[in-house]
Each structure stands twice: as structure tokens, then as C-alpha cells.
Design an enzyme around this catalytic site. Structure first.
Site, PDB file in Angstrom:
ATOM      1  N   LEU A 134       0.865  -1.171   0.000  1.00 40.03           N
ATOM      2  CA  LEU A 134       0.000   0.000   0.000  1.00 40.03           C
ATOM      3  C   LEU A 134       0.901   1.220   0.000  1.00 40.03           C
ATOM      4  CD1 LEU A 134      -2.725  -0.943   2.681  1.00 40.03           C
ATOM      5  CD2 LEU A 134      -2.964  -0.980   0.186  1.00 40.03           C
ATOM      6  N   ASP A 135       0.483   2.274  -0.674  1.00 38.74           N
ATOM      7  CA  ASP A 135       1.270   3.502  -0.707  1.00 38.74           C
ATOM      8  C   ASP A 135       1.407   4.087   0.700  1.00 38.74           C
ATOM      9  OD1 ASP A 135       1.306   3.197  -3.450  1.00 38.74           O
ATOM     10  OD2 ASP A 135      -0.362   4.584  -3.785  1.00 38.74           O
ATOM     11  N   ARG A 136       2.369   4.994   0.830  1.00 36.01           N
ATOM     12  CA  ARG A 136       2.610   5.616   2.138  1.00 36.01           C
ATOM     13  C   ARG A 136       1.341   6.233   2.717  1.00 36.01           C
ATOM     14  NH1 ARG A 136       7.060   7.809   4.830  1.00 36.01           N
ATOM     15  NH2 ARG A 136       8.489   7.585   3.063  1.00 36.01           N
ATOM     16  N   HIS A 215       0.366   2.067  -8.018  1.00 32.51           N
ATOM     17  CA  HIS A 215      -0.549   3.216  -7.947  1.00 32.51           C
ATOM     18  C   HIS A 215      -1.792   3.025  -8.817  1.00 32.51           C
ATOM     19  CE1 HIS A 215       2.301   5.359  -5.574  1.00 32.51           C
ATOM     20  NE2 HIS A 215       3.141   5.638  -6.554  1.00 32.51           N
TER      21      HIS A 215
END
Length: 274
Positions: A134-136, A215
Site C-alpha cells: 500500500l502507498d505511504r 498506484h
């Protein structure tokens, strides 16, 4: 000057394996086997090897890639340790800000550090692999396991394990925009698979994907004119996030099998305590 690509750990281990893998056993190397069995994490195992605290089949072993199999005898600090491993999996509610990487150049912290800080002592000895990323700034359900085969199963595009997200977006997506997402849209790295898409509120969209490209949710929504403001993952397969932010719980074998379609099998090697 271009950096020389780092040799994958599995390839390094394969190069050092001099004998064929015994029938019915599994190709493995010492550090990974210790982490999978919960004896100690990879970093701890590598340090123990450097310090000469690990014995393999009666001699001090310092090579982290030393091959092990069902007949291997391992001692750590003089104590026999079995390498028999069962598949474990847990869900963690990822907070925003931390990265799903081994280190964070910005110094905010990694999800692995957050997880280890709240695990019970008996679970800290395992080497935990994140099932996808998962992205930051993305929150929500992140799965971890000690079994790399489960990671491969759940993240492979061929298995079609679904991931459900809720995104707060700019503007109000129209039915036409949602239909474009349902039909699949063309991204710069190729066409995206059709996604489940529905409007939950004027600026809140639910997306269900069966692939996990970089993303991807953000790029898909931006492609239909609605950049993401916040993103949260609610479910993976049939597993629904049911713990508070920063908390975790172990999954049952039934949840792993029914929720992810992965049937855990006994994992060799099962080192003999001597």
C-alpha cells in the site's frame, strides 16, 4: 555509473546448493528457514551467524545461504531448534505515513517496524512478508505471512484475488466515468482489467480490482478525471478488515483457505532437534 543489479536471494541460495533437493523436501536456505519457523527474524539470524552462534549438522555455520532440508539438525546458542514451519497469516490495519519497505529514507518509519512493535513476543521471531503493498498515504488492510508461496498466490494476476478500496476523490464521478472503470481503461503501462465501481457518496468511490499494479487505483481514477484525495483498502479476497488502525490479528487456516483460496500445506524442512 549504473549500479550492478543485486542478485536475488533465491538465486544466490541456488548457486550455493551443491546437492539435489531430497525428494519430498523443499529447496531452502538457513536464514529463510529460521525466519519461516519463527526461530528468529532474518536480520537476527544473520547476526547470529556472524557471531558463530548457529550450528548446522554439528558444525558452526556462518553462511546465511547454507542449504537445509528435512534431515538438517540446527542449534542456536547450543539449543536444538526445529525448522518445521506452519503457514501463518495476519491482518494489520495500516496507518497513513509509513511505507511498506524494509527502510524509510524519510525517517517516518516502515510498516514492518509498526507491526513488530505490537506483535506478541512469540510472533516477533518470524520473518513476516507483506502480501502486496500500500502507498505511504494509503490506509487499511495489509496482510502478512511467513510463507512466500502465499504472497505469490495472493499477488499473482493469474489468481484474480480481489482487493476492495474506498477512495475520496476530487469532484463527483458520473455514471459514465464509473462505466469506463467497469469496462477497463487504458493506462500508460497497458490496459487495466475491468473493475467493480460504484458511487458511495458524491465524492466517494468504491473500486474492486483483481490486479495490483503500481498506484493503480490512483491512476485509474485520475484517468477518468477524479484524482484521489484519500485511499483506504477494506478487503482482500473475502477477508474484511475488522481491527482498529495500528492493530492486528492472526487469521485462521479456514480464513486463509476460504478468504484467499490458498490451502496451506506442511512446509519442509523439518529440522531434527538433536
Amino acid at each position: 555509473m549504473a549500479r550492478k543489479p543485486k542478485t536475488p536471494r533465491w538465486l544466490e541460495a541456488a548457486r550455493r546448493r551443491k546437492e539435489p533437493v531430497p525428494e519430498g523436501s523443499r529447496a531452502d536456505w538457513l536464514v529463510r528457514a529460521l525466519g519461516r519457523a519463527g526461530v528468529m527474524s532474518r536480520a537476527e539470524a544473520e547476526q547470529a551467524l556472524r557471531e558463530g552462534r548457529v550450528e548446522l549438522d554439528g558444525h558452526v555455520e556462518r553462511d546465511p545461504f547454507a542449504p537445509v532440508h528435512s534431515g538438517s539438525a540446527v542449534r542456536v546458542d547450543g539449543q536444538p531448534r526445529a525448522l518445521e514451519a506452519r503457514t501463518l497469516a495476519l491482518m494489520f490495519h495500516k496507518p497513513a505515513g509509513v511505507v511498506v519497505h524494509g527502510s524509510d529514507p524519510e525517517g517516518i518509519g516502515t510498516v514492518f517496524e509498526r507491526l513488530r512493535a505490537v506483535l506478541t513476543p512469540e510472533l516477533r521471531g518470524y520473518e513476516w512478508y507483506a502480501v502486496g503493498r500500500l502507498d505511504r498515504d494509503t490506509t487499511g488492510l495489509l496482510l502478512f505471512t511467513n510463507e512466500e508461496r502465499l504472497v505469490a498466490h495472493a499477488t499473482s494476476p493469474e489468481t484474480h484475488v480481489s482487493k476492495r478500496y474506498v477512495a475520496e476523490v476530487e469532484g463527483q464521478p458520473s455514471e459514465e466515468s464509473l462505466q469506463r472503470l467497469r469496462e477497463g481503461i487504458l493506462l500508460e503501462d497497458g490496459p487495466a482489467r475491468p473493475a467493480g465501481a460504484r458511487l458511495l457518496a458524491p465524492s466517494r468511490v468504491e473500486l474492486v480490482l483483481t490486479e495490483g499494479r503500481h498506484h493503480q487505483v490512483k491512476r485509474m481514477l485520475a484517468a477518468v478525471g477524479h484524482p484521489v484525495r484519500t485511499l483506504h483498502r477494506e478487503a482482500v479476497g473475502e477477508l474484511l478488515l475488522d481491527v482498529p488502525e495500528g492493530a492486528w490479528r492472526l487469521l485462521t487456516e479456514a480464513e486463509v483457505e476460504q478468504g484467499l483460496g490458498f490451502r496451506a500445506i506442511p512446509s519442509a524442512p523439518a529440522g531434527k532437534p538433536r
